[in-house]
Design an enzyme around this catalytic site. Structure first.
Site, PDB file in Angstrom:
ATOM      1  N   LYS A 196      31.295  30.720  63.421  1.00 42.43           N
ATOM      2  CA  LYS A 196      31.704  29.749  64.012  1.00 42.43           C
ATOM      3  C   LYS A 196      29.801  29.253  62.893  1.00 42.43           C
ATOM      4  O   LYS A 196      29.499  29.476  63.084  1.00 42.43           O
ATOM      5  CB  LYS A 196      31.564  29.520  65.120  1.00 42.43           C
ATOM      6  CG  LYS A 196      32.281  30.312  66.151  1.00 42.43           C
ATOM      7  CD  LYS A 196      32.146  29.816  67.577  1.00 42.43           C
ATOM      8  CE  LYS A 196      33.394  29.560  68.532  1.00 42.43           C
ATOM      9  NZ  LYS A 196      34.532  29.313  68.135  1.00 42.43           N
ATOM     10  N   ARG A 217      42.490  35.916  73.113  1.00 43.14           N
ATOM     11  CA  ARG A 217      43.806  36.451  73.088  1.00 43.14           C
ATOM     12  C   ARG A 217      44.085  37.666  72.412  1.00 43.14           C
ATOM     13  O   ARG A 217      45.063  38.647  72.808  1.00 43.14           O
ATOM     14  CB  ARG A 217      45.212  35.490  72.339  1.00 43.14           C
ATOM     15  CG  ARG A 217      44.711  35.442  70.602  1.00 43.14           C
ATOM     16  CD  ARG A 217      45.357  34.125  70.014  1.00 43.14           C
ATOM     17  NE  ARG A 217      44.655  33.057  69.610  1.00 43.14           N
ATOM     18  CZ  ARG A 217      45.196  32.166  69.379  1.00 43.14           C
ATOM     19  NH1 ARG A 217      46.809  32.285  69.076  1.00 43.14           N
ATOM     20  NH2 ARG A 217      44.540  31.217  69.791  1.00 43.14           N
TER      21      ARG A 217
END
Ligand code: BES
Ligand code: MN
Ligand code: ZN
Length: 524
Positions: A298, A372
């Site tokens: 990020k 996920r």
């Protein structure tokens, strides 16, 4: 790490004007239109019920005085007035409730926010009484619950890591009295007890979220949850990295392998008296103690907020402690997958194919879609253990914030269960909006080499939040009603304090999870 300080709460039914407290809080409504225009400055303001004896002590001049001090009755507004001996408390505090409601009392969430704002503004005052409008004819339990929760949450402060005491910082209110028609009423007393249980859970989940990510890594987070759960009498099982590898938890192992601090899966079990109502509920929460993005790293700006990427697990763990105390008649199991998503020589990488707990193979395209991966395993495990309902919550996608903003969670899953989450969320003041799982989004996730891609195969951001829901559906068996609650926005508040929210962790969706479990216990 956690704040030992609590806020004491009790009910009173004596005259608020005679209470020996440091401040008495009353409600004021804003008044618009003709009513306001005809009666001058004070005409824009209306005292809420509960303030009658205070108003009488001011000889009818209270509204006018508050208006002179700038009160408009707008939501969240707090105006303090020295009482100069007119009533026992040295301070009256008027909190804005917005326009006068059409019904008996303002909406519960209005009261919750007002109580929170008042208690926050009164930091430094040890003992405060709330004389806010509660319906006296009808059942006032929802309103009383809201005032109690708002006060307890407005009294929250993260103790933090400062090495020196802060002389200018005023201590949060330590003791709150709520004025009610009958303090001995069993229903009212039960609401106070429930509010204390629920607010402690919210406060604990805020503490976990606000903890520094070097302090709270998967092993220490697992230890903290496990010891709190054992103390509460819950069943506890902790899988370490070896057990996860042996058990086939490919997603949790893959995400966790980039960090020196190994992953964990914590399972908590609440067993009701008898066999409860025969239903089983599973709760699953994302516990990424820090999300750098991994190899798909990020940008630096704002990355520190990714210490809150375990807010789902914090909410689930804390909700289980509340459930242990409230003892609903339904079986509840909780699954908290924990990992730290780091870039390193041992990280999982884009292109990797991972075999998940249910045997499905996933092609990794972006290591930043790590939530996920750990949730798929945990949800498949929950289904393998057997459940009727599965509620999963996670700070899953930036797309949730783009679609629904910072206050409204996104819900995906079995349509009826999504609607139930919305209804319950509205009732507790944690709004959530049902979202679809479109076929074309699933098509976009077809992988050339594996059963499914982790994200859109071209990394197209179309339906970004929905891709998360579509992916997670692959890990739920057909016999289970499920709902995925994306809390990327509402679980963390980066702005100035407002209502009963302080800066940092909000505790969303602890209250929704507790209420959902109680709802299933009562209604099946
Ligand atoms: N933890 C983030 C999502 C997030 C974003 C939470 C902002 C709170 C605030 C999640 O793991 C993530 O990185 N999601 C990616 C998914 C993408 C790589 C498919 C995102 O939202 O961009
Ligand atoms: Mn991520
Ligand atoms: Zn994440």
């Amino acid at each position: 790490m956690t704040s030992p300080r609590t806020t004491n709460l009790s009910l009173v039914d004596t005259d608020p004007a005679e209470l020996a407290v440091d401040a008495i809080v009353i409600g004021v409504h804003s008044q618009t239109g003709e009513q306001g225009a005809t009666s001058g400055l004070a005409g824009t303001l209306l005292l809420a019920s509960g303030a009658e004896s205070i108003a009488a002590a001011f000889d009818g001049k209270l509204t006018e005085t508050l208006a002179l001090l700038g009160a408009t009755g707008g939501p969240g507004e707090v105006i303090k007035l020295a009482t100069l001996g007119t009533v026992t408390a040295p301070l009256v505090t008027a909190v804005g409730l917005g326009p006068e409601p059409s019904g008996a009392a303002p909406a519960p969430e209005t009261l919750r926010r007002a109580a929170g704002a008042a208690i926050r503004a009164l930091a430094g005052a040890p003992k405060v009484a709330l004389a806010l409008p509660l319906p006296d004819d009808a059942d006032a339990s929802a309103e009383l619950r809201a005032v109690a929760e708002g006060a307890l949450l407005g009294g929250y402060r993260f103790t933090g890591y400062k090495t020196r005491p802060q002389p200018t910082r005023r201590e949060p209110v330590a003791e709150v009295l709520i004025a009610v028609p009958d303090a001995g009423d069993a229903g009212a007393q039960a609401e106070v007890v429930r509010a204390q249980v629920v607010a402690s859970a919210v406060r604990l989940s805020r503490d976990w979220v606000n903890s520094a990510p070097n302090e709270l890594r998967p092993p220490s987070f697992a230890d903290a949850v496990a010891s709190a759960a054992r103390e509460a009498g819950l069943g506890v099982e902790v899988l370490d990295e070896a057990a996860l590898a042996a058990g086939g938890y490919g997603g949790i192992v893959a995400v966790g392998q980039g960090s020196e601090a190994p992953p964990r899966l914590v399972k908590l079990t609440y067993t009701p008296q008898g066999s409860g109502n025969g239903k089983r509920v599973a709760l699953v929460g994302k516990g990424i103690t820090f999300d750098t993005g991994g190899i798909s790293i990020k940008p630096a700006q704002g990355m520190w907020e990714m210490k809150s990427d375990m807010a789902g697990a914090a909410a689930v763990g804390a909700a289980m402690l509340a459930i242990a105390a409230l003892k609903p008649s339904v079986a509840v199991s909780a699954y908290l997958p924990m990992a730290e998503n780091m870039p390193s020589g041992t990280s999982y990488r884009p292109g990797d194919v991972i075999t998940m707990f249910n045997g499905k193979r996933v092609e990794v395209l972006n290591t930043d879609a790590e939530g996920r991966m750990i949730l798929g395993d945990a949800m498949a495990r929950a289904c393998a253990d057997g459940t009727d309902y599965l509620f999963e919550t996670s700070t899953l996608t930036g797309g949730q914030v783009i679609s629904l903003g910072k206050r409204m969670a996104g819900v995906m899953g079995t349509p009826e269960l999504c609607d139930r989450v919305k209804v319950v969320g509205d009732s507790v003041g944690e709004p959530a909006w049902p979202m679809p799982l479109p076929d074309d989004v699933r098509k976009g996730m077809e992988s050339d080499v594996a059963d499914i891609s982790q994200v859109n195969a071209g990394m197209d951001r179309a339906g970004h939040m929905l891709q998360g829901g579509v992916f997670l559906r692959e890990f739920v068996t057909d016999d289970v009603a499920w709902a995925h609650i994306d809390i990327a926005g509402p679980s963390y508040h980066s702005g100035e304090p407002t209502g009963y929210w302080t800066k940092g962790g909000t505790g969303v969706p602890v209250r929704t999870l507790v209420q959902l479990v109680e709802d299933v216990a009562t209604n099946g």
